[in-house]
Design a protein around this motif. Structure first.
Motif, PDB file in Angstrom:
ATOM      1  N   GLU A 364       0.819  -1.206   0.000  1.00 48.44           N
ATOM      2  CA  GLU A 364       0.000   0.000   0.000  1.00 48.44           C
ATOM      3  C   GLU A 364       0.857   1.262   0.000  1.00 48.44           C
ATOM      4  O   GLU A 364       0.492   2.265  -0.621  1.00 48.44           O
ATOM      5  N   TRP A 365       1.993   1.239   0.704  1.00 51.57           N
ATOM      6  CA  TRP A 365       2.871   2.416   0.677  1.00 51.57           C
ATOM      7  C   TRP A 365       3.412   2.648  -0.736  1.00 51.57           C
ATOM      8  O   TRP A 365       3.451   3.791  -1.217  1.00 51.57           O
ATOM      9  N   ILE A 366       3.835   1.580  -1.415  1.00 48.39           N
ATOM     10  CA  ILE A 366       4.356   1.736  -2.783  1.00 48.39           C
ATOM     11  C   ILE A 366       3.264   2.241  -3.712  1.00 48.39           C
ATOM     12  O   ILE A 366       3.482   3.141  -4.532  1.00 48.39           O
ATOM     13  N   SER A 367       2.053   1.682  -3.607  1.00 49.34           N
ATOM     14  CA  SER A 367       0.947   2.128  -4.460  1.00 49.34           C
ATOM     15  C   SER A 367       0.589   3.580  -4.174  1.00 49.34           C
ATOM     16  O   SER A 367       0.344   4.373  -5.097  1.00 49.34           O
ATOM     17  N   ALA A 368       0.526   3.957  -2.895  1.00 42.80           N
ATOM     18  CA  ALA A 368       0.168   5.333  -2.537  1.00 42.80           C
ATOM     19  C   ALA A 368       1.199   6.331  -3.060  1.00 42.80           C
ATOM     20  O   ALA A 368       0.844   7.389  -3.602  1.00 42.80           O
ATOM     21  N   ILE A 369       2.481   6.005  -2.911  1.00 39.52           N
ATOM     22  CA  ILE A 369       3.526   6.918  -3.397  1.00 39.52           C
ATOM     23  C   ILE A 369       3.485   7.023  -4.916  1.00 39.52           C
ATOM     24  O   ILE A 369       3.667   8.106  -5.490  1.00 39.52           O
ATOM     25  N   ASN A 370       3.210   5.895  -5.594  1.00 45.38           N
ATOM     26  CA  ASN A 370       3.061   5.939  -7.054  1.00 45.38           C
ATOM     27  C   ASN A 370       1.905   6.846  -7.455  1.00 45.38           C
ATOM     28  O   ASN A 370       2.010   7.642  -8.399  1.00 45.38           O
ATOM     29  N   ASN A 371       0.776   6.729  -6.765  1.00 40.39           N
ATOM     30  CA  ASN A 371      -0.381   7.571  -7.088  1.00 40.39           C
ATOM     31  C   ASN A 371      -0.094   9.041  -6.807  1.00 40.39           C
ATOM     32  O   ASN A 371      -0.483   9.917  -7.583  1.00 40.39           O
ATOM     33  N   ILE A 372       0.589   9.319  -5.695  1.00 37.92           N
ATOM     34  CA  ILE A 372       0.892  10.713  -5.352  1.00 37.92           C
ATOM     35  C   ILE A 372       1.891  11.309  -6.340  1.00 37.92           C
ATOM     36  O   ILE A 372       1.795  12.486  -6.707  1.00 37.92           O
ATOM     37  N   SER A 373       2.856  10.492  -6.792  1.00 40.61           N
ATOM     38  CA  SER A 373       3.859  11.007  -7.724  1.00 40.61           C
ATOM     39  C   SER A 373       3.235  11.444  -9.043  1.00 40.61           C
ATOM     40  O   SER A 373       3.782  12.278  -9.752  1.00 40.61           O
ATOM     41  N   ARG A 374       2.041  10.882  -9.372  1.00 40.23           N
ATOM     42  CA  ARG A 374       1.333  11.299 -10.589  1.00 40.23           C
ATOM     43  C   ARG A 374       0.553  12.594 -10.380  1.00 40.23           C
ATOM     44  O   ARG A 374      -0.122  13.069 -11.295  1.00 40.23           O
ATOM     45  N   GLN A 375       0.564  13.137  -9.149  1.00 38.92           N
ATOM     46  CA  GLN A 375      -0.134  14.375  -8.802  1.00 38.92           C
ATOM     47  C   GLN A 375      -1.640  14.227  -8.955  1.00 38.92           C
ATOM     48  O   GLN A 375      -2.355  15.176  -9.299  1.00 38.92           O
ATOM     49  N   ILE A 376      -2.129  13.012  -8.656  1.00 39.39           N
ATOM     50  CA  ILE A 376      -3.576  12.783  -8.698  1.00 39.39           C
ATOM     51  C   ILE A 376      -4.269  13.596  -7.614  1.00 39.39           C
ATOM     52  O   ILE A 376      -5.431  13.996  -7.765  1.00 39.39           O
TER      53      ILE A 376
END
Length: 658
Positions: A364-376
């Motif tokens: 979940e941490w990896i998925s959350a950081i990936n989503n945040i890095s896209r500036q969603i």
């Protein structure tokens, strides 16, 4: 009565820095109350002492009044009225002495004793505080022991014992924190009673004293004291109700399942939410303390917008650790610890290394950081955008890890919309090729370079002994020495897939998009690092540890090559390979480099120019005159390559993360 501040028992198990910060406020309040109570007790003891002194003084006065007649005054005649008056005053003083004695006893029972009991019973939360601190330390020690469990040589028995130890320490900490929180909550009620009740006893004692001595107080004071007494009784009833509610809540919170206390309880199939745009929890942070020594600190991390924040225990607020916009996150092998991942800055610089407690938290941490890095998180409805993007990417690609399954996956798929930077964009102009003309829908993706069995046999066929150290044969070495160009780059292989066309660079951009989308959706973060050797004859991927060539491509067979339009560290090229029956196949290979991809493209372009120039000696001589050469006659380019990214001098580990 106004509401009473209290600690939430439901947050005792999480033990977040916010709860610890609120707990420190309660502890500070208890310390202030203790200091004030001691001062108040000293004042009340002084009043009680004065009242006792009054009893002794009135008793002494009565005796002295009676002793008057026993005095042998030389001129004592005519003192009978004085003596009679003094006898009457002595009787009055004796009656007053009885009242003072009763008042002193009442002050001791209703004023001094309650405040002493409050100080000795309710203010002694230090014992619970010490038990809570010991339980917290035991939990931290057990968590550190659990975090140090080896990942490769895993011992199930040792793991089970350590997990049980963590559960026991966590349960002990939970119980001690609940008891400590309940005591602090009850103290907020008890302090109100403790401040009012002694003065109520003092006032009632004084009124009774004055009523018996002289009716000096009106019924108005009785009414006031009655109202104060009713208030105390009301607070007492609220305290009894709150104590019962806390007792029931404590039983409910302690009746949870064992999985709440056991870390990584569902490692096989945890329920993972991959659409998170914010995340909070404890992680282990790797800190470098020396050249080869490191420490791991367990800290509380949370995301705030596009920032990763860290808040140590006891801190009032969190501090910025990493800006997550356009960053990349990778799973790493670090010091034989499980569930480690690393955040890399947009410039490619390695950031912080973190360790999660469980597989669920890790994913979940990896998925959350990936989503945040896209500036969603900047959109109006970030949760819906995250769900939509993940579903769209899941429909866009279905990757597999072996080229041997290509034929099984070559079935018709629904055409997908063009995506760029995880955002849906309008269709391209009519003069640009459709993505289905570049790459067939449903084309499988290979995420690692594995030589086919035929190629492996071809490389090892014959009677020559394979050098165990990966060194080349003399002939091949001489051939490399004859190459006019030799440039090495550090790259990480992201994926490859079959393509239908090599007439435009758009096929490389589309292949890059599909490979990155497949890695993000399927959480494939591990990549293999290699050295890409560009010569005037071929492209070779070399193992940085053994120097063995993993695969090689003839430079003449590379028909397209380009760097990504936005992420300059991404590069891809298309290779045309002849197959049986005169047919040809085309495959796109996508890499991530430590330097700008355009420098690699420039090296490949120069190598192809050298191939063409070698056909004409004059053209070759003109090309050599126009380019700087090294001392041994080779083309010299990218002079600052080693200084900028250390592609040749540094040797990195075989495994890194995307």
């Amino acid at each position: 009565m106004p509401a009473v501040d209290k600690l939430l028992l439901e947050e005792a198990l999480q033990d977040s820095p916010q709860t610890r910060s609120l707990l420190s406020v309660f502890e500070e309040d208890a310390g202030t109350l203790t200091e004030y109570t001691n001062q108040l007790l000293q004042a009340m003891q002084r009043v009680y002492g004065a009242q006792n002194e009054m009893c002794l003084a009135t008793q002494q006065l009565s005796k002295q009044l009676l002793a008057y007649e026993k005095q042998n005054f030389a001129l004592g005649k005519g003192d009978e009225e004085v003596i009679s008056s003094l006898h009457y005053f002595s009787k009055v003083v004796d009656e007053l002495n009885i009242l003072h004695t009763e008042l002193a006893k009442q002050l001791a029972d209703t004023m001094v004793l309650p405040i002493i009991q409050f100080r000795e019973k309710d203010l002694t939360v230090s014992t619970l505080k010490d038990l809570f601190g010991l339980a917290s330390n035991e939990h931290d020690v057990s968590m550190a022991k659990y975090s140090r469990l080896p990942k490769r040589k895993e011992n199930e028995k040792v793991k089970a014992e350590v997990a049980k130890e963590v559960a026991n320490s966590r349960r002990k900490q939970h119980l001690s924190s609940l008891q400590y929180y309940c005591a602090l909550n009850a103290l907020q009620y008890r302090k109100r009673i403790a401040m009012v009740e002694p003065m109520l006893g003092y006032t009632q004692g004084q009124i009774n004293f004055f009523k018996k001595g002289a009716e000096m107080f009106s019924k108005r004071m009785d009414s006031f004291l009655s109202s104060v007494s009713n208030m105390v009784q009301s607070i007492q009833r609220d305290l009894d109700a709150e104590a019962e509610a806390m007792r029931v809540s404590q039983q409910d919170l302690l009746s949870v399942s064992e999985s709440v206390y056991t870390p990584d309880s569902d490692v096989t199939s945890p329920a993972i939410n991959r659409n998170l745009i914010q995340k909070a929890g404890y992680l282990n942070l790797r800190n470098k303390t020396g050249l080869v020594t490191t420490t791991w600190d367990r800290l509380y991390f949370f995301t705030q917008g596009g920032n990763l924040m860290c808040q140590p225990r006891g801190a009032v607020a969190g501090g910025l650790i990493q800006d997550l916009d356009n960053c990349s996150v990778m799973a790493v092998d670090c010091e034989d610890r499980r569930y480690c991942f690393q955040i890399t800055t947009p410039t490619g610089k390695s950031g912080i290394t973190l360790q999660a407690e469980s597989k669920k938290e890790y994913e979940e941490w990896i998925s959350a950081i990936n989503n945040i890095s896209r500036q969603i998180y900047l959109s109006d409805n970030p949760e819906a955008v995250a769900i939509k993007l993940n579903q769209t990417a899941l429909q866009a690609v279905t990757p597999i890890t072996s080229f041997g399954k290509k034929q099984e996956m070559r079935c018709s798929r629904q055409n997908v919309k063009n995506m760029e930077n995880d955002k849906i964009i309008p269709n391209e102009p009519s003069n640009m090729q459709d993505c289905t003309q570049l790459i067939a829908p449903g084309t499988p993706i290979q995420f690692d370079i594995v030589l086919p069995a035929t190629e492996f046999l071809d490389q090892n066929r014959g009677g020559k002994r394979t050098n165990p150290f990966g060194e080349s044969e003399d002939g091949k070495k001489d051939e490399e020495e004859d190459s006019l160009l030799k440039q090495m780059f550090v790259v990480r292989f992201l994926g490859s897939m079959a393509v239908k066309s090599d007439s435009t660079n758009e096929v490389i951009y589309e292949a890059t998009r599909q490979v990155l989308a497949a890695r993000a959706i399927h959480n494939i973060f591990r990549t293999t690092e290699s050295h890409l050797m560009v010569t005037s004859k071929n492209l070779r991927l070399i193992d940085p540890q053994t120097q063995v060539t993993r695969t090689s491509f003839e430079l003449a067979s590379v028909t397209q090559f380009a760097a990504h339009q936005e992420n300059k560290r991404l590069i891809g090229f298309v290779v045309r390979i002849a197959e049986a029956l005169g047919e040809e196949s085309m495959s796109a290979y996508i890499f991530e480099s430590n330097t700008e991809g355009e420098k690699i493209c420039y090296a490949i372009s120069l190598g192809k120019e050298i191939i063409e120039a070698q056909k004409d000696p004059e053209a070759l001589a003109q090309l050599m005159r126009s380019m700087p050469l090294t001392n041994d006659g080779k083309f010299m380019l990218l002079n600052d390559q080693a200084e900028e990214d250390g592609t040749v001098c540094e040797e990195r580990g075989e495994e890194s993360e995307a």
